[in-house]
Design a protein around this motif. Structure first.
Motif, PDB file in Angstrom:
ATOM      1  N   LEU A 369       5.646   2.267   3.823  1.00  0.00           N
ATOM      2  CA  LEU A 369       4.283   2.479   3.323  1.00  0.00           C
ATOM      3  C   LEU A 369       3.310   1.504   3.960  1.00  0.00           C
ATOM      4  O   LEU A 369       2.161   1.867   4.267  1.00  0.00           O
ATOM      5  N   VAL A 370       3.735   0.274   4.172  1.00  0.00           N
ATOM      6  CA  VAL A 370       2.859  -0.727   4.796  1.00  0.00           C
ATOM      7  C   VAL A 370       2.415  -0.259   6.178  1.00  0.00           C
ATOM      8  O   VAL A 370       1.245  -0.393   6.541  1.00  0.00           O
ATOM      9  N   GLU A 371       3.338   0.302   6.953  1.00  0.00           N
ATOM     10  CA  GLU A 371       2.922   0.758   8.280  1.00  0.00           C
ATOM     11  C   GLU A 371       1.979   1.954   8.196  1.00  0.00           C
ATOM     12  O   GLU A 371       1.038   2.078   8.997  1.00  0.00           O
ATOM     13  N   LEU A 372       2.193   2.837   7.233  1.00  0.00           N
ATOM     14  CA  LEU A 372       1.280   3.967   7.068  1.00  0.00           C
ATOM     15  C   LEU A 372      -0.135   3.479   6.775  1.00  0.00           C
ATOM     16  O   LEU A 372      -1.114   4.013   7.315  1.00  0.00           O
ATOM     17  N   MET A 373      -0.252   2.478   5.923  1.00  0.00           N
ATOM     18  CA  MET A 373      -1.581   1.939   5.627  1.00  0.00           C
ATOM     19  C   MET A 373      -2.138   1.173   6.817  1.00  0.00           C
ATOM     20  O   MET A 373      -3.328   1.290   7.139  1.00  0.00           O
ATOM     21  N   ALA A 374      -1.287   0.394   7.492  1.00  0.00           N
ATOM     22  CA  ALA A 374      -1.758  -0.405   8.627  1.00  0.00           C
ATOM     23  C   ALA A 374      -2.263   0.479   9.757  1.00  0.00           C
ATOM     24  O   ALA A 374      -3.228   0.120  10.450  1.00  0.00           O
ATOM     25  N   SER A 375      -1.636   1.627   9.952  1.00  0.00           N
ATOM     26  CA  SER A 375      -2.033   2.499  11.059  1.00  0.00           C
ATOM     27  C   SER A 375      -3.410   3.100  10.850  1.00  0.00           C
ATOM     28  O   SER A 375      -3.997   3.640  11.797  1.00  0.00           O
ATOM     29  N   GLN A 376      -3.960   3.015   9.637  1.00  0.00           N
ATOM     30  CA  GLN A 376      -5.284   3.584   9.358  1.00  0.00           C
ATOM     31  C   GLN A 376      -6.349   2.511   9.145  1.00  0.00           C
ATOM     32  O   GLN A 376      -7.448   2.818   8.709  1.00  0.00           O
ATOM     33  N   ALA A 389     -12.053   1.633   6.136  1.00  0.00           N
ATOM     34  CA  ALA A 389     -11.426   2.357   5.032  1.00  0.00           C
ATOM     35  C   ALA A 389     -10.287   3.223   5.559  1.00  0.00           C
ATOM     36  O   ALA A 389     -10.388   3.823   6.626  1.00  0.00           O
ATOM     37  N   VAL A 390      -9.200   3.264   4.823  1.00  0.00           N
ATOM     38  CA  VAL A 390      -8.103   4.154   5.211  1.00  0.00           C
ATOM     39  C   VAL A 390      -8.545   5.596   5.022  1.00  0.00           C
ATOM     40  O   VAL A 390      -9.418   5.896   4.194  1.00  0.00           O
ATOM     41  N   ARG A 391      -7.933   6.476   5.770  1.00  0.00           N
ATOM     42  CA  ARG A 391      -8.362   7.870   5.744  1.00  0.00           C
ATOM     43  C   ARG A 391      -7.909   8.584   4.466  1.00  0.00           C
ATOM     44  O   ARG A 391      -8.539   9.539   4.021  1.00  0.00           O
ATOM     45  N   GLU A 392      -6.830   8.128   3.892  1.00  0.00           N
ATOM     46  CA  GLU A 392      -6.275   8.787   2.700  1.00  0.00           C
ATOM     47  C   GLU A 392      -6.153   7.783   1.555  1.00  0.00           C
ATOM     48  O   GLU A 392      -5.051   7.407   1.147  1.00  0.00           O
ATOM     49  N   PRO A 393      -7.274   7.309   1.029  1.00  0.00           N
ATOM     50  CA  PRO A 393      -7.215   6.240   0.023  1.00  0.00           C
ATOM     51  C   PRO A 393      -6.533   6.664  -1.273  1.00  0.00           C
ATOM     52  O   PRO A 393      -5.844   5.865  -1.904  1.00  0.00           O
ATOM     53  N   VAL A 394      -6.721   7.911  -1.701  1.00  0.00           N
ATOM     54  CA  VAL A 394      -6.133   8.349  -2.966  1.00  0.00           C
ATOM     55  C   VAL A 394      -4.618   8.442  -2.849  1.00  0.00           C
ATOM     56  O   VAL A 394      -3.871   7.891  -3.678  1.00  0.00           O
ATOM     57  N   LEU A 395      -4.157   9.130  -1.823  1.00  0.00           N
ATOM     58  CA  LEU A 395      -2.715   9.323  -1.646  1.00  0.00           C
ATOM     59  C   LEU A 395      -2.005   7.990  -1.435  1.00  0.00           C
ATOM     60  O   LEU A 395      -1.033   7.662  -2.136  1.00  0.00           O
ATOM     61  N   LEU A 396      -2.481   7.198  -0.470  1.00  0.00           N
ATOM     62  CA  LEU A 396      -1.829   5.918  -0.188  1.00  0.00           C
ATOM     63  C   LEU A 396      -1.993   4.944  -1.356  1.00  0.00           C
ATOM     64  O   LEU A 396      -1.084   4.143  -1.627  1.00  0.00           O
ATOM     65  N   GLY A 397      -3.140   5.020  -2.041  1.00  0.00           N
ATOM     66  CA  GLY A 397      -3.345   4.139  -3.190  1.00  0.00           C
ATOM     67  C   GLY A 397      -2.369   4.421  -4.316  1.00  0.00           C
ATOM     68  O   GLY A 397      -1.804   3.506  -4.916  1.00  0.00           O
ATOM     69  N   LEU A 398      -2.162   5.705  -4.596  1.00  0.00           N
ATOM     70  CA  LEU A 398      -1.206   6.072  -5.640  1.00  0.00           C
ATOM     71  C   LEU A 398       0.219   5.658  -5.251  1.00  0.00           C
ATOM     72  O   LEU A 398       0.992   5.191  -6.101  1.00  0.00           O
ATOM     73  N   MET A 399       0.538   5.814  -3.986  1.00  0.00           N
ATOM     74  CA  MET A 399       1.873   5.421  -3.529  1.00  0.00           C
ATOM     75  C   MET A 399       2.059   3.907  -3.650  1.00  0.00           C
ATOM     76  O   MET A 399       3.132   3.427  -4.030  1.00  0.00           O
ATOM     77  N   VAL A 455      -6.445  -4.513  -3.710  1.00  0.00           N
ATOM     78  CA  VAL A 455      -7.897  -4.693  -3.744  1.00  0.00           C
ATOM     79  C   VAL A 455      -8.458  -4.901  -2.341  1.00  0.00           C
ATOM     80  O   VAL A 455      -9.484  -4.320  -1.962  1.00  0.00           O
ATOM     81  N   ILE A 456      -7.785  -5.721  -1.548  1.00  0.00           N
ATOM     82  CA  ILE A 456      -8.265  -5.985  -0.186  1.00  0.00           C
ATOM     83  C   ILE A 456      -8.219  -4.725   0.662  1.00  0.00           C
ATOM     84  O   ILE A 456      -9.157  -4.411   1.403  1.00  0.00           O
ATOM     85  N   VAL A 457      -7.130  -3.971   0.573  1.00  0.00           N
ATOM     86  CA  VAL A 457      -6.948  -2.801   1.438  1.00  0.00           C
ATOM     87  C   VAL A 457      -7.878  -1.657   1.037  1.00  0.00           C
ATOM     88  O   VAL A 457      -8.493  -1.018   1.900  1.00  0.00           O
ATOM     89  N   PHE A 458      -8.041  -1.410  -0.253  1.00  0.00           N
ATOM     90  CA  PHE A 458      -8.748  -0.204  -0.685  1.00  0.00           C
ATOM     91  C   PHE A 458     -10.169  -0.460  -1.167  1.00  0.00           C
ATOM     92  O   PHE A 458     -10.975   0.477  -1.229  1.00  0.00           O
ATOM     93  N   TRP A 459     -10.538  -1.683  -1.522  1.00  0.00           N
ATOM     94  CA  TRP A 459     -11.878  -1.962  -2.017  1.00  0.00           C
ATOM     95  C   TRP A 459     -12.717  -2.803  -1.068  1.00  0.00           C
ATOM     96  O   TRP A 459     -13.925  -2.588  -0.963  1.00  0.00           O
TER      97      TRP A 459
END
Length: 546
Positions: A369-376, A389-399, A455-459
């Motif tokens: 999951l970390v790499e999925l978030m890092a790639s965006q 901002a990541v492209r899929e904040p809802v999906l990755l945030g829930l994960m 918080v840092i990644v999504f906000w």
């Protein structure tokens, strides 16, 4: 035909679990290096890459099926002893299938299947012989969990470590090479200590078969017993380094953070090899029946484990990247597991085994999951600083919320159940206050650290830059993380049967006499099969003359 296959499987099940990845790896090497074929574009090159990927996936899926069969067979309670070459123990090499070894083989494949599926999304083409190395790693892991001999435990350690050296460098990069040097040097040092510990055991017992050593230790006295206790502590240091136990954990965070995502996910099971070895050696070999060498690690293991858990979560709080944060959480989880092991009761060991299953699966999923978030996140990658901002904040945030809740131990996830089992099993023991305090505080600090990262990644988003790229958002890559999440949910739903299995595994480990009888024969307890070396030079045998 099916009856013949079933009969063959029943007879050779343990060794086939080791030979399957070994033969697959050799086959991959004979077929040549697939790296670079994907870039040749359509036609023959792409077909060859797909064919190799399909073969690798078929092998690990078959391995997973075989592992399930091993667990079902071991659940009955009978120990299956496989004698290679039909040489009886302790003179020949034996593989021993019991509840614990079967469970660890299943855990290995439960991690390997999603990790390899993720790697086939492109990581396997970024270096040479990825699939062969992956299979050799599985061979070493399965062999280490199934062997009944201390020296062959060393051999399988080396097999999995050699494969891990190359897998760590897979994809190249300066940071991977730098950490790879440290990793190799430390593990070579540990291997040297391992051999010293084995030499000390052999010097006083005359054998390295685990059951035979356990049988011989009970009769040692004086200097021989002191050497045996020293050997136990040397082996604890070796396995502590593999498991990342304080003060030998410092190599892990940077190493795991530097590895590629699928390799780091597979490495989540590597620390559990050290944990398994501590359980196997210090419960079965140096258990309560080992005379003056009994429970040599008891005074050391619990305080070291609790310290490991605390320092691991503090490292996660101070981490400047998501990869290092997850790596430090790996260290912290090892501390919680070994705290249960270090209390040396069947109830605490059972709780530790349940928590081992949960923590391994969750940590492996978090690395992906970390790499999925890092790639965006653009140039920031996994560093904990404001970025696009990541492209899929809802999906990755829930994960991420699911993963954080699992690691921290929030109900009703298996992390909560595992920690609750550890706390309940520690009730009434002298160290209860320490165990409860550390487990509860570490759980709270884990939530704080993961919340900070979320918080840092999504906000904390730099709005003046464009939204992150879609890289890493394919269904294939996401499905690997979903697989780990589904396994986590399954562990919560099936908590009762899983706990019954771990209870039975812990009780089986505590029954050292049954293990000795299964490996050496029903008369082994009354008549040892080997004689310990006493330092005397045997008198020459007179020659007969015609």
């Amino acid at each position: 035909m099916f009856d013949a296959i079933a009969s063959f499987w029943q007879l050779h099940a343990p060794v086939l679990s080791v030979l399957l990845p070994a033969f697959t790896a050799v086959g991959m090497l004979l077929l040549g290096d697939p790296s670079g074929l994907a870039e040749q574009g359509g036609g023959h090159g792409s077909a060859r890459v797909r064919w190799r990927r399909n073969l690798a996936m078929a092998s690990v899926l078959l391995g997973l099926f075989m592992a399930v069969q091993l667990v079902q067979r071991a659940a009955g309670g009978e120990l299956l002893v496989y004698q290679l070459g039909e040489w009886p123990a302790p003179f020949g090499i034996v593989l021993v299938l019991d509840r614990l070894s079967a469970l660890m083989v299943l855990l290995t494949y439960a991690v390997a299947v999603p990790a390899l599926w993720y790697a086939t999304g492109g990581w396997d083409m970024r270096g040479r012989h990825f699939h062969a190395l992956f299979q050799f790693q599985l061979m070493g892991l399965c062999g280490a969990f199934l062997t009944g001999d201390l020296f062959n435990l060393f051999v399988f350690f080396e097999v999995l470590l050699i494969a891990s050296y190359a897998l760590l460098l897979h994809g190249q990069g300066r940071e991977r090479f730098r950490m790879g040097v440290h990793y190799v040097v430390l593990n070579l040092t540990a291997s040297g200590l391992f051999l010293i510990g084995l030499a000390m055991v052999y010097a006083v017992t005359g054998t390295l078969n685990m059951a035979d050593v356990a049988l011989r230790l009970g009769g040692l006295t004086g200097d021989a017993a002191l050497i045996a206790r020293a050997a136990a502590l040397v082996l604890l240091a070796v396995f502590g380094l593999k498991a990342a136990l304080v003060p030998l954990y410092f190599w892990l965070p940077a190493t795991y953070a530097a590895a590629s995502a699928p390799v780091a996910a597979l490495f989540a099971i590597m620390t559990k090899v050290g944990v398994y070895s501590i359980i196997r050696v210090h419960w079965v070999v140096f258990g309560p029946q080992a005379g003056e060498a009994a429970l040599a690690a008891q005074g050391w293991l619990l305080p070291l484990a609790l310290t490991t858990s605390v320092l691991g979560v503090l490292g996660a709080l101070a981490a400047h990247s998501m990869g290092r944060m997850v790596a430090y959480l790996t260290v912290s989880s090892v501390g919680t597991i070994l705290a249960g092991v270090g209390l040396f009761t069947p109830a605490t060991l059972s709780a530790a085994l349940y928590y081992t299953l949960h923590s391994t699966v969750v940590i492996a999923g978090l690395f992906l999951l970390v790499e999925l978030m890092a790639s965006q996140r653009g140039e920031a990658l996994d560093r904990l600083r404001p970025a696009v901002a990541v492209r899929e904040p809802v999906l990755l945030g829930l994960m991420m919320i699911f993963g954080a809740a699992s690691v921290a131990g929030l109900p009703p996830l298996p992390g909560f159940l595992g920690k609750l089992m550890v706390l309940e099993s520690a009730s009434g023991l002298p160290a209860q206050a320490w165990v409860w305090s550390v487990v509860l505080v570490v759980g709270f600090l884990s939530i704080v650290g993961l919340a900070r990262a979320g918080v840092i990644v999504f906000w904390h988003v730099e709005t003046h830059e464009a939204v992150g790229a879609a890289s890493g958002s394919s269904v294939k890559l996401l499905s690997a993380v979903w697989a780990f999440m589904l396994v986590t949910v399954a562990m919560a739903v099936l908590a009762s049967p899983v706990k019954r299995y771990t209870d039975a595994a812990a009780a089986q480990l505590a029954d050292q006499a049954a293990y000795v009888r299964a490996v050496l024969g029903p008369d082994a307890a009354s008549q040892p099969t080997t004689r310990p070396y006493d330092g005397a030079v045997p008198a020459p045998t007179p020659k007969e003359h015609p």
